[in-house]
Design a protein around this motif. Structure first.
Motif, PDB file in Angstrom:
ATOM      1  N   MET A 198      28.285  38.124  37.014  1.00 53.26           N
ATOM      2  CA  MET A 198      29.166  37.375  36.094  1.00 53.26           C
ATOM      3  C   MET A 198      29.182  35.921  36.540  1.00 53.26           C
ATOM      4  N   ASP A 199      28.655  35.030  35.689  1.00 56.11           N
ATOM      5  CA  ASP A 199      28.649  33.619  36.059  1.00 56.11           C
ATOM      6  C   ASP A 199      29.999  32.989  35.731  1.00 56.11           C
ATOM      7  N   VAL A 200      30.110  31.694  36.014  1.00 57.67           N
ATOM      8  CA  VAL A 200      31.393  31.008  35.870  1.00 57.67           C
ATOM      9  C   VAL A 200      31.814  30.936  34.413  1.00 57.67           C
ATOM     10  N   ARG A 201      30.850  30.706  33.496  1.00 58.15           N
ATOM     11  CA  ARG A 201      31.205  30.609  32.079  1.00 58.15           C
ATOM     12  C   ARG A 201      31.744  31.922  31.548  1.00 58.15           C
ATOM     13  N   ASP A 202      31.111  33.021  31.942  1.00 56.39           N
ATOM     14  CA  ASP A 202      31.607  34.328  31.508  1.00 56.39           C
ATOM     15  C   ASP A 202      32.990  34.605  32.091  1.00 56.39           C
ATOM     16  N   LEU A 203      33.167  34.203  33.340  1.00 56.20           N
ATOM     17  CA  LEU A 203      34.466  34.440  33.990  1.00 56.20           C
ATOM     18  C   LEU A 203      35.583  33.677  33.286  1.00 56.20           C
ATOM     19  N   VAL A 204      35.315  32.394  32.965  1.00 59.59           N
ATOM     20  CA  VAL A 204      36.325  31.587  32.277  1.00 59.59           C
ATOM     21  C   VAL A 204      36.579  32.137  30.879  1.00 59.59           C
ATOM     22  N   ALA A 261      38.573  38.200  40.534  1.00 65.34           N
ATOM     23  CA  ALA A 261      38.424  36.812  40.089  1.00 65.34           C
ATOM     24  C   ALA A 261      38.954  36.637  38.674  1.00 65.34           C
ATOM     25  N   GLN A 262      38.737  37.647  37.810  1.00 62.44           N
ATOM     26  CA  GLN A 262      39.210  37.525  36.434  1.00 62.44           C
ATOM     27  C   GLN A 262      40.726  37.422  36.370  1.00 62.44           C
ATOM     28  N   PHE A 263      41.429  38.300  37.087  1.00 68.36           N
ATOM     29  CA  PHE A 263      42.888  38.259  37.036  1.00 68.36           C
ATOM     30  C   PHE A 263      43.458  37.058  37.785  1.00 68.36           C
ATOM     31  N   LEU A 264      42.804  36.655  38.865  1.00 70.11           N
ATOM     32  CA  LEU A 264      43.250  35.449  39.575  1.00 70.11           C
ATOM     33  C   LEU A 264      43.115  34.216  38.699  1.00 70.11           C
TER      34      LEU A 264
END
Length: 392
Positions: free
Chosen positions: A1-7, A317-320
């Protein structure tokens, strides 16, 4: 999961329940708003306190003149030299002796055995600048001037309390008071004294007349200075009043309240900082609670993501990031509302608003940090879920 997907996933999670996200953000908004307002009001109020203390900085100086067996240490005209010093606003010389205390003063020459017509008052001699030096004003009539002194006119000025005791309320008919066998015309009444309040119960006469009561030598000098000039004037006044004998004069100047002022400002800042932190903690608890509830409601989603290959760190990381974005949004809105609140409070109190730039910049960052810390436990709990248990 890259940063764009995470955001993207974090924003999708926030927007999936907009009402709940708004209420969660509101907790941070209230905390950051309270923090910014309390710190801003503390700085503004502290500035007002400093201004009040600056108004009370020592500006009143008294020079005590001891008795001299030979020539007087301070002449009556020495006040002219003193007023030429830079920083001196007003000054006056006063003479008082043991013989002029508790003199019998009456407002008429009629002897009436049935009532008390005489009062025991103190008689003083002073220079014309006494009303300004005593920080008072003439409530009736006028104070005597240099012309009265040079002509040795038998005039007198009564303190407000002395005038009431003698029953002198009007000056249009040139009332007289009697000290001993001599009559003195009352030309003024002095009141509203903020300094040397004992003058309110005294009779003030010109120095040329005061010799009749033993008031030949100056016993003290009252000096008012501008802000910040008290220490300088206190050092120069003895030399200006009595060149060559300045060491014999005693200068009394109230200490500067700088330490008390700084301590008061520190106490106000500490109090408001504690109140702001308490409000911020309340907002953080709200974010943590709502984030934890969100995790519990999204157990199936978490199990599905883990089954499709998402690692524990991806879930955490998603919930944080969701909680951090919630805190950041609350911090931005809270900082804006807080600045507006500070300006509104200052306008209502007619204060000058005082707000450090770093506070307005740091408030959104503080909101994001609060959101990050608040979402730490729910994110770790979500990351520890096993896919099979989550799907079951």
């Amino acid at each position: 999961m890259d940063v764009r997907d995470l955001v993207g996933e974090a924003f999708a999670g926030m927007l999936a329940r907009p009402v709940r996200s708004a209420l969660t953000t509101l907790g941070t908004v209230l905390g950051i708003t309270t923090l910014v307002i309390t710190l801003g009001v503390a700085a503004t109020a502290g500035n007002q306190i400093v201004g009040r203390f600056d108004e009370l900085v020592a500006t009143a100086i008294t020079v005590e003149v001891p008795e001299s067996e030979h020539t007087p240490l301070v002449a009556w005209d020495a006040i002219d030299r003193l007023t030429r010093l830079r920083g001196v606003v007003s000054a006056a010389a006063v003479a008082e002796s043991k013989d002029s205390v508790n003199l019998s003063v009456r407002s008429n020459d009629l002897v009436d055995p049935t009532r008390v017509t005489a009062q025991t008052l103190t008689v003083l001699a002073a220079t014309p600048g006494l009303p300004e030096a005593a920080r008072g004003r003439m409530t009736r009539g006028r104070f005597f001037d240099t012309g009265h002194i040079e002509r040795a006119d038998r005039v007198a000025v009564l303190g407000e309390q002395a005038a009431k005791m003698l029953g002198v309320t009007r000056l249009d008919r040139a009332p007289a008071i009697f000290i001993g066998r001599n009559a003195y015309t009352v030309i003024g009444i002095m009141g509203d004294l903020r300094r040397e309040r004992d003058l309110s119960a005294a009779v003030i006469v010109p120095p040329s007349v005061g010799r009749q009561f033993g008031l030949r030598d100056v016993t003290r000098v009252l000096v008012n200075t501008s802000l910040g000039a008290a220490d300088l004037v206190a050092g120069q006044a003895p030399t200006a009043l009595s060149p060559g004998n300045g060491d014999a004069l005693q200068v009394i100047a109230p200490p500067s309240p700088t330490r008390a002022r700084d301590q008061a400002q520190d106490d106000v800042d500490a109090l408001f900082l504690i109140l702001g932190l308490v409000s911020l903690v309340v907002g953080a608890v709200g974010i943590a609670n709502v984030t934890l509830v969100t995790v519990m409601e999204r157990v199936a989603e978490i199990g599905l993501r883990r089954s499709l290959g998402a690692a524990r760190r991806h879930i955490a990381a998603q919930f944080l990031l969701e909680s951090t974005l919630t805190g950041l949004a609350g911090g931005v809105i809270g900082a804006s509302v807080g600045v507006v609140g500070i300006v509104a409070i200052s306008a209502a109190k007619e204060w000058t608003p005082l707000l450090d730039v770093w506070l307005a910049v740091a408030a959104p960052v503080a909101g994001a940090v609060v959101g990050l810390l608040a979402g730490l436990y729910p994110a770790l709990r979500a990351a520890r879920m096993e896919p099979v248990d989550a799907l079951r």
